[in-house]
Design a protein around this motif. Sequence first.
Motif, PDB file in Angstrom:
ATOM      1  N   ALA A  45       0.805  -1.225   0.000  1.00 30.63           N
ATOM      2  CA  ALA A  45       0.000   0.000   0.000  1.00 30.63           C
ATOM      3  C   ALA A  45       0.838   1.276   0.000  1.00 30.63           C
ATOM      4  O   ALA A  45       0.564   2.193  -0.789  1.00 30.63           O
ATOM      5  CB  ALA A  45      -0.964  -0.024   1.186  1.00 30.63           C
ATOM      6  N   PRO A  46       1.873   1.431   0.852  1.00 24.45           N
ATOM      7  CA  PRO A  46       2.636   2.694   0.832  1.00 24.45           C
ATOM      8  C   PRO A  46       3.312   2.964  -0.508  1.00 24.45           C
ATOM      9  O   PRO A  46       3.325   4.105  -0.986  1.00 24.45           O
ATOM     10  CB  PRO A  46       3.672   2.489   1.948  1.00 24.45           C
ATOM     11  N   ALA A  47       3.857   1.908  -1.138  1.00 25.17           N
ATOM     12  CA  ALA A  47       4.523   2.105  -2.427  1.00 25.17           C
ATOM     13  C   ALA A  47       3.520   2.523  -3.495  1.00 25.17           C
ATOM     14  O   ALA A  47       3.806   3.393  -4.329  1.00 25.17           O
ATOM     15  CB  ALA A  47       5.245   0.826  -2.843  1.00 25.17           C
ATOM     16  N   CYS A  48       2.342   1.906  -3.485  1.00 18.70           N
ATOM     17  CA  CYS A  48       1.320   2.282  -4.473  1.00 18.70           C
ATOM     18  C   CYS A  48       0.838   3.705  -4.236  1.00 18.70           C
ATOM     19  O   CYS A  48       0.607   4.461  -5.186  1.00 18.70           O
ATOM     20  CB  CYS A  48       0.145   1.305  -4.398  1.00 18.70           C
ATOM     21  N   ALA A  49       0.662   4.061  -2.972  1.00 18.13           N
ATOM     22  CA  ALA A  49       0.218   5.423  -2.658  1.00 18.13           C
ATOM     23  C   ALA A  49       1.257   6.450  -3.073  1.00 18.13           C
ATOM     24  O   ALA A  49       0.920   7.601  -3.390  1.00 18.13           O
ATOM     25  CB  ALA A  49      -0.081   5.542  -1.167  1.00 18.13           C
ATOM     26  N   ASN A  61       1.220  -9.145  -4.599  1.00 17.45           N
ATOM     27  CA  ASN A  61       0.522  -8.392  -3.560  1.00 17.45           C
ATOM     28  C   ASN A  61      -0.036  -7.083  -4.101  1.00 17.45           C
ATOM     29  O   ASN A  61      -1.154  -6.675  -3.756  1.00 17.45           O
ATOM     30  CB  ASN A  61       1.466  -8.104  -2.390  1.00 17.45           C
ATOM     31  N   GLY A  62       0.738  -6.420  -4.954  1.00 25.36           N
ATOM     32  CA  GLY A  62       0.268  -5.169  -5.517  1.00 25.36           C
ATOM     33  C   GLY A  62      -0.933  -5.356  -6.421  1.00 25.36           C
ATOM     34  O   GLY A  62      -1.880  -4.550  -6.395  1.00 25.36           O
ATOM     35  N   VAL A  63      -0.932  -6.423  -7.215  1.00 23.86           N
ATOM     36  CA  VAL A  63      -2.070  -6.664  -8.106  1.00 23.86           C
ATOM     37  C   VAL A  63      -3.322  -6.972  -7.302  1.00 23.86           C
ATOM     38  O   VAL A  63      -4.419  -6.492  -7.615  1.00 23.86           O
ATOM     39  CB  VAL A  63      -1.742  -7.812  -9.079  1.00 23.86           C
ATOM     40  N   VAL A  64      -3.179  -7.780  -6.244  1.00 19.53           N
ATOM     41  CA  VAL A  64      -4.341  -8.072  -5.397  1.00 19.53           C
ATOM     42  C   VAL A  64      -4.860  -6.799  -4.747  1.00 19.53           C
ATOM     43  O   VAL A  64      -6.078  -6.560  -4.678  1.00 19.53           O
ATOM     44  CB  VAL A  64      -3.963  -9.121  -4.329  1.00 19.53           C
ATOM     45  N   LEU A  65      -3.946  -5.958  -4.276  1.00 25.54           N
ATOM     46  CA  LEU A  65      -4.355  -4.702  -3.655  1.00 25.54           C
ATOM     47  C   LEU A  65      -5.092  -3.815  -4.644  1.00 25.54           C
ATOM     48  O   LEU A  65      -6.155  -3.247  -4.324  1.00 25.54           O
ATOM     49  CB  LEU A  65      -3.124  -3.977  -3.107  1.00 25.54           C
ATOM     50  N   MET A  66      -4.565  -3.667  -5.859  1.00 20.52           N
ATOM     51  CA  MET A  66      -5.214  -2.821  -6.850  1.00 20.52           C
ATOM     52  C   MET A  66      -6.560  -3.402  -7.288  1.00 20.52           C
ATOM     53  O   MET A  66      -7.498  -2.663  -7.613  1.00 20.52           O
ATOM     54  CB  MET A  66      -4.288  -2.637  -8.061  1.00 20.52           C
ATOM     55  N   HIS A 105     -13.389  -8.047 -14.214  1.00 19.97           N
ATOM     56  CA  HIS A 105     -12.687  -7.646 -12.989  1.00 19.97           C
ATOM     57  C   HIS A 105     -12.112  -8.846 -12.245  1.00 19.97           C
ATOM     58  O   HIS A 105     -11.073  -8.720 -11.582  1.00 19.97           O
ATOM     59  CB  HIS A 105     -13.655  -6.888 -12.075  1.00 19.97           C
ATOM     60  N   GLY A 106     -12.750  -9.993 -12.348  1.00 19.41           N
ATOM     61  CA  GLY A 106     -12.270 -11.155 -11.628  1.00 19.41           C
ATOM     62  C   GLY A 106     -11.303 -12.029 -12.400  1.00 19.41           C
ATOM     63  O   GLY A 106     -10.713 -12.945 -11.819  1.00 19.41           O
ATOM     64  N   THR A 107     -11.122 -11.752 -13.686  1.00 23.29           N
ATOM     65  CA  THR A 107     -10.254 -12.607 -14.507  1.00 23.29           C
ATOM     66  C   THR A 107      -8.968 -11.900 -14.925  1.00 23.29           C
ATOM     67  O   THR A 107      -7.881 -12.493 -14.870  1.00 23.29           O
ATOM     68  CB  THR A 107     -11.008 -13.074 -15.770  1.00 23.29           C
ATOM     69  N   VAL A 108      -9.070 -10.655 -15.329  1.00 25.81           N
ATOM     70  CA  VAL A 108      -7.895  -9.938 -15.835  1.00 25.81           C
ATOM     71  C   VAL A 108      -6.747  -9.897 -14.817  1.00 25.81           C
ATOM     72  O   VAL A 108      -5.587 -10.138 -15.185  1.00 25.81           O
ATOM     73  CB  VAL A 108      -8.287  -8.518 -16.288  1.00 25.81           C
ATOM     74  N   PRO A 109      -7.001  -9.602 -13.512  1.00 24.57           N
ATOM     75  CA  PRO A 109      -5.860  -9.576 -12.588  1.00 24.57           C
ATOM     76  C   PRO A 109      -5.139 -10.906 -12.478  1.00 24.57           C
ATOM     77  O   PRO A 109      -3.898 -10.938 -12.395  1.00 24.57           O
ATOM     78  CB  PRO A 109      -6.518  -9.190 -11.247  1.00 24.57           C
TER      79      PRO A 109
END
Length: 238
Positions: A45-49, A61-66, A105-109
């Motif tokens: 989260a901090p890096a994405c923010a 982790n970043g893809v799941v977060l996004m 939304h549920g397949t592309v990530p």
Amino acid sequence: MNDDTGSITATPPPRRTRRIVLLGLAALAVASALFTVRGPLMMSAPACAAGQWDHCFGTFNGVVLMTLVLLPPALLVAWALARRRRAAGVASAWRMSLAEVGMVHGTVPFVWMTMMPGGGAGVVPPRLSLVPLRDLVTMGPLGLGGNLLVFASLGFFAPMRFAALASVPRILALGAGCSVLVETAQYVLPLDRVTSVDDVLVNATGAVLAGLASRRWWSRTEEGTLSERPRPVSAAAG
């Protein structure tokens, strides 16, 4: 309702109550899953923010977060589509709109994560594993669960949206076909990935299991489509 003996017969709970209970259970399951993975997600989260997009879209982790962050906008898109369809008099506007947005939304990530390059991308040659069930024992719980989820949304929502896919064999063919395309891309592109037949088997199984979970809705889609077809006029009709 009282019968002749004066006893009261139990009535089944209304459909609205059952839906509320199911939604509550689904929300509880999602909350439990988020609580379980809260640690890894908070690391990204901090890096994405801070605008470090490689941490948002270049790590699992970043893809799941996004994916979670983009869930409210996805629901807003589904609402806008449903509202437009209802204004046009389209039947099952909400189901169609949710199915379309849910598939994407549920397949592309998950597909994006399967196409992430490994540490030896561009250096390590492509690898094939064509012996069934050989890689299954080495996947581990996390790998097995992830492979089951790759096309789970597609298997869940596609037969709700397209009546032509409303059968188990067709969902199996859809999941297997999409998985073969992904595995082929992993082999052709220098991604340092293993193209495995077990991935195809598990991906297709996940699509079928998810499709069976939504069967209550996609079977209605199939019946509704068949009932809307014009009936042939008999020769005896005036």
